[in-house]
Design an enzyme around this catalytic site. Structure first.
Site, PDB file in Angstrom:
ATOM      1  N   HIS A 178      -3.282   7.040   3.400  1.00 26.61           N
ATOM      2  CA  HIS A 178      -3.664   5.932   2.817  1.00 26.61           C
ATOM      3  C   HIS A 178      -5.042   5.524   3.176  1.00 26.61           C
ATOM      4  O   HIS A 178      -5.155   5.826   4.405  1.00 26.61           O
ATOM      5  CB  HIS A 178      -2.392   4.740   2.952  1.00 26.61           C
ATOM      6  CG  HIS A 178      -2.832   3.504   2.507  1.00 26.61           C
ATOM      7  ND1 HIS A 178      -3.683   3.087   1.377  1.00 26.61           N
ATOM      8  CD2 HIS A 178      -3.018   2.436   3.406  1.00 26.61           C
ATOM      9  CE1 HIS A 178      -3.904   1.726   1.199  1.00 26.61           C
ATOM     10  NE2 HIS A 178      -3.795   1.207   2.543  1.00 26.61           N
ATOM     11  N   ASN A 237      -9.863  -0.336   0.524  1.00 32.34           N
ATOM     12  CA  ASN A 237      -8.482  -0.154   0.647  1.00 32.34           C
ATOM     13  C   ASN A 237      -7.815  -0.593  -0.870  1.00 32.34           C
ATOM     14  O   ASN A 237      -8.063  -1.839  -1.171  1.00 32.34           O
ATOM     15  CB  ASN A 237      -7.767  -0.967   1.598  1.00 32.34           C
ATOM     16  CG  ASN A 237      -6.255  -0.966   1.514  1.00 32.34           C
ATOM     17  OD1 ASN A 237      -5.973  -0.412   0.812  1.00 32.34           O
ATOM     18  ND2 ASN A 237      -5.776  -1.538   2.919  1.00 32.34           N
ATOM     19  N   CYS A 277       0.831  -1.200   0.023  1.00 34.59           N
ATOM     20  CA  CYS A 277       0.207  -0.182  -0.068  1.00 34.59           C
ATOM     21  C   CYS A 277       0.881   1.212   0.129  1.00 34.59           C
ATOM     22  O   CYS A 277       0.284   2.326  -0.205  1.00 34.59           O
ATOM     23  CB  CYS A 277      -0.879   0.055   1.145  1.00 34.59           C
ATOM     24  SG  CYS A 277      -1.936  -1.209   1.277  1.00 34.59           S
TER      25      CYS A 277
HETATM   26  N1  COA Z   1     -18.016  -8.767   9.919  1.00 36.90           N
HETATM   27  C1  COA Z   1     -18.721  -9.427  11.080  1.00 36.90           C
HETATM   28  N2  COA Z   1     -17.721  -9.592  12.156  1.00 36.90           N
HETATM   29  C2  COA Z   1     -16.485  -9.537  11.673  1.00 36.90           C
HETATM   30  C3  COA Z   1     -15.803  -9.321  10.513  1.00 36.90           C
HETATM   31  C4  COA Z   1     -17.027  -8.997   9.579  1.00 36.90           C
HETATM   32  N3  COA Z   1     -16.604  -8.593   8.243  1.00 36.90           N
HETATM   33  N4  COA Z   1     -14.590  -9.461  10.461  1.00 36.90           N
HETATM   34  C5  COA Z   1     -14.155  -9.848  11.612  1.00 36.90           C
HETATM   35  N5  COA Z   1     -15.447  -9.880  12.593  1.00 36.90           N
HETATM   36  C6  COA Z   1     -15.403 -10.367  13.678  1.00 36.90           C
HETATM   37  C7  COA Z   1     -14.028 -11.256  14.004  1.00 36.90           C
HETATM   38  O1  COA Z   1     -14.255 -12.636  13.801  1.00 36.90           O
HETATM   39  C8  COA Z   1     -14.060 -11.234  15.482  1.00 36.90           C
HETATM   40  O2  COA Z   1     -15.071 -11.888  16.244  1.00 36.90           O
HETATM   41  P1  COA Z   1     -14.706 -13.067  17.624  1.00 36.90           P
HETATM   42  O3  COA Z   1     -14.351 -12.012  18.674  1.00 36.90           O
HETATM   43  O4  COA Z   1     -15.895 -13.567  17.945  1.00 36.90           O
HETATM   44  O5  COA Z   1     -13.388 -13.524  17.257  1.00 36.90           O
HETATM   45  C9  COA Z   1     -14.861  -9.616  15.892  1.00 36.90           C
HETATM   46  O6  COA Z   1     -15.397  -9.394  14.871  1.00 36.90           O
HETATM   47  C10 COA Z   1     -13.702  -8.557  16.154  1.00 36.90           C
HETATM   48  O7  COA Z   1     -12.618  -8.815  15.309  1.00 36.90           O
HETATM   49  P2  COA Z   1     -11.610  -7.805  15.794  1.00 36.90           P
HETATM   50  O8  COA Z   1     -10.139  -8.226  14.935  1.00 36.90           O
HETATM   51  O9  COA Z   1     -11.179  -7.680  17.348  1.00 36.90           O
HETATM   52  O10 COA Z   1     -11.976  -6.336  15.261  1.00 36.90           O
HETATM   53  P3  COA Z   1     -11.160  -5.125  15.020  1.00 36.90           P
HETATM   54  O11 COA Z   1     -11.817  -3.953  15.830  1.00 36.90           O
HETATM   55  O12 COA Z   1      -9.921  -5.303  15.579  1.00 36.90           O
HETATM   56  O13 COA Z   1     -11.379  -4.686  13.331  1.00 36.90           O
HETATM   57  C11 COA Z   1     -10.346  -4.777  11.559  1.00 36.90           C
HETATM   58  C12 COA Z   1     -10.977  -5.536  12.676  1.00 36.90           C
HETATM   59  C13 COA Z   1      -9.627  -5.636  10.260  1.00 36.90           C
HETATM   60  C14 COA Z   1     -11.406  -3.802  10.826  1.00 36.90           C
HETATM   61  C15 COA Z   1      -9.244  -3.914  12.075  1.00 36.90           C
HETATM   62  O14 COA Z   1      -8.153  -4.627  12.846  1.00 36.90           O
HETATM   63  C16 COA Z   1      -8.174  -3.163  11.128  1.00 36.90           C
HETATM   64  O15 COA Z   1      -8.890  -2.400  10.495  1.00 36.90           O
HETATM   65  N6  COA Z   1      -7.095  -3.504  11.024  1.00 36.90           N
HETATM   66  C17 COA Z   1      -6.232  -2.793   9.862  1.00 36.90           C
HETATM   67  C18 COA Z   1      -6.420  -3.469   8.489  1.00 36.90           C
HETATM   68  C19 COA Z   1      -5.808  -2.607   7.729  1.00 36.90           C
HETATM   69  O16 COA Z   1      -5.953  -1.547   7.420  1.00 36.90           O
HETATM   70  N7  COA Z   1      -4.772  -3.356   6.914  1.00 36.90           N
HETATM   71  C20 COA Z   1      -4.371  -2.921   5.829  1.00 36.90           C
HETATM   72  C21 COA Z   1      -3.072  -1.912   5.880  1.00 36.90           C
HETATM   73  S1  COA Z   1      -2.425  -1.212   4.573  1.00 36.90           S
END
Ligand code: COA
Length: 339
Positions: free
Chosen positions: A266, A296, A126
């Site tokens: 980004h 993204n 990215c």
């Molecule tokens: N819909 C519903 N539930 C979802 C889901 C979706 N699309 N994706 C994940 N979940 C669930 C998970 O399974 C988890 O359930 P569990 O607690 O029963 O295991 C729960 O939601 C919470 O997941 P968690 O990982 O704690 O969520 P979060 O608040 O950290 O958000 C992201 C997840 C991916 C949105 C966040 O971590 C994020 O944005 N990270 C950076 C990603 C990114 O930008 N990457 C590219 C960088 S260049």
């Protein structure tokens, strides 16, 4: 004759590198959060509250990354008022090349008919567009080339696991392009700074398909050709790296965040963007956001956003623009442009 100093950076004045044209391309198919509710166990509410994303674009089966790149490039050339045979070099930043080789840049060169141009890809996930800008700027500053076409292009839909709700909701397809040229004006790229931390390579990767794990029935069965991510750790690293890259770029130019007219981060996640803006001390108005519409798009993200900001008048001549990026690698970077 004394070495001329750049009026803002105070550094030796190399040739000024201006962005003389920008363009972007988004595939026409829109995949909304409601559409995703029908495919996987998710909700619009979850995706919106965690990421700010409402919809993303998905390329048609016959569209490859080079097609998206080509469409964005044509716009950028038109904007710069140049023809393809004036291009000296094409750099494509992508993690979703049409194929392992030849480079997507060579395929774009062929599509454009840019017969004079050298061409290569770079891969910084990215962060790729800012990495490519930095490389291109050095070629122009050093008089090696006069006109460089820089493209960030991705077909992320080809590498996400559409059964994995943790990742598939986050990404989209698209391309953005910029023409870099020397112009006898004070306006241009003031600084770029890049960084990387390979010790955290496994936070965000796609292990299959390269020399470490060539495609095989076993690798396919294990889903190794899909993008994998540790979301929480990636999130923390993204905020820290983007804040420090932006701060370093500002310091190099002797600028404060208050002097920047438009910050283009980004576009991965609204929460990352807001956290970076807050930590930098920027106002909401200063920060350009379009993640809700496109998700993204990896290396294409800030290139698409820059084009949109320019086309909508959000960035005007003379404005100071800060690009700040983060991606797999880990990689990060920032660039300041006097538009
Ligand atoms: N819909 C519903 N539930 C979802 C889901 C979706 N699309 N994706 C994940 N979940 C669930 C998970 O399974 C988890 O359930 P569990 O607690 O029963 O295991 C729960 O939601 C919470 O997941 P968690 O990982 O704690 O969520 P979060 O608040 O950290 O958000 C992201 C997840 C991916 C949105 C966040 O971590 C994020 O944005 N990270 C950076 C990603 C990114 O930008 N990457 C590219 C960088 S260049």
């Amino acid at each position: 004759m004394p070495m001329l100093k750049h009026p803002r950076t105070g550094r030796p004045h190399l040739r000024t590198v201006s962005i003389t044209g920008v363009g972007s391309y988004l595939p026409s198919r829109i995949l909304t959060n409601q559409d995703l509710e029908k495919l996987i166990d998710t909700t619009d509410e979850w995706i919106t509250s965690r990421t700010g994303i409402k919809e993303r674009r998905i390329a048609a089966p016959h569209e490859a990354t080079s097609d998206l790149a080509f469409a964005a490039a044509k716009q950028a050339l038109h904007d710069a008022k140049i023809s393809a045979d004036q291009i000296d070099l094409i750099i494509v930043a992508t993690i979703t090349p049409d194929m392992l080789f030849p480079s997507t840049a060579c395929l774009v060169q062929q599509k454009l008919g840019a017969c004079r141009a050298a061409a290569f890809d770079i891969e910084a996930a990215c962060s790729g567009f800012v990495y490519a800008l930095d490389i291109a700027a050095h070629f122009v500053q050093s008089h090696t080339y006069d006109t460089v076409l820089v493209i960030g292009a991705e077909k992320m839909s080809s590498v996400v696991d559409w059964k994995d709700r943790n990742t598939c909701v986050l990404f989209g397809d698209g391309a953005g392009a910029a023409v870099l040229q020397n112009r006898p004006t004070a306006h241009g790229l003031l600084t770029t700074c890049l960084g990387a931390d390979g010790t955290k390579a496994t936070l965000l990767d796609m292990p299959g398909g390269g020399s470490a794990c060539p495609a095989s029935t076993e690798s396919l069965g294990k889903g190794m050709h899909f993008l994998r991510m540790d979301g929480k750790e990636t999130f923390k690293n993204a905020v820290n790296a983007m804040v420090s890259a932006a701060t370093e770029a500002l310091n190099r130019c002797g600028l404060t965040v208050g002097q920047i007219h438009c910050i283009i981060p980004h576009q991965a996640n609204q929460r990352i963007i807001s956290a970076v803006g807050e930590r930098l001390g920027a106002t909401e108005d200063q920060v350009f956001v379009n993640v809700a519409k496109y998700g993204n798009t990896s290396a294409a993200s800030v290139a698409i956003a820059l084009d949109e900001a320019v086309r909508t008048g959000r960035v005007r001549r003379g404005d100071l623009v800060l690009l700040v990026v983060f991606g797999a690698g880990l990689t990060w970077g920032a660039a300041i442009i006097e538009w």
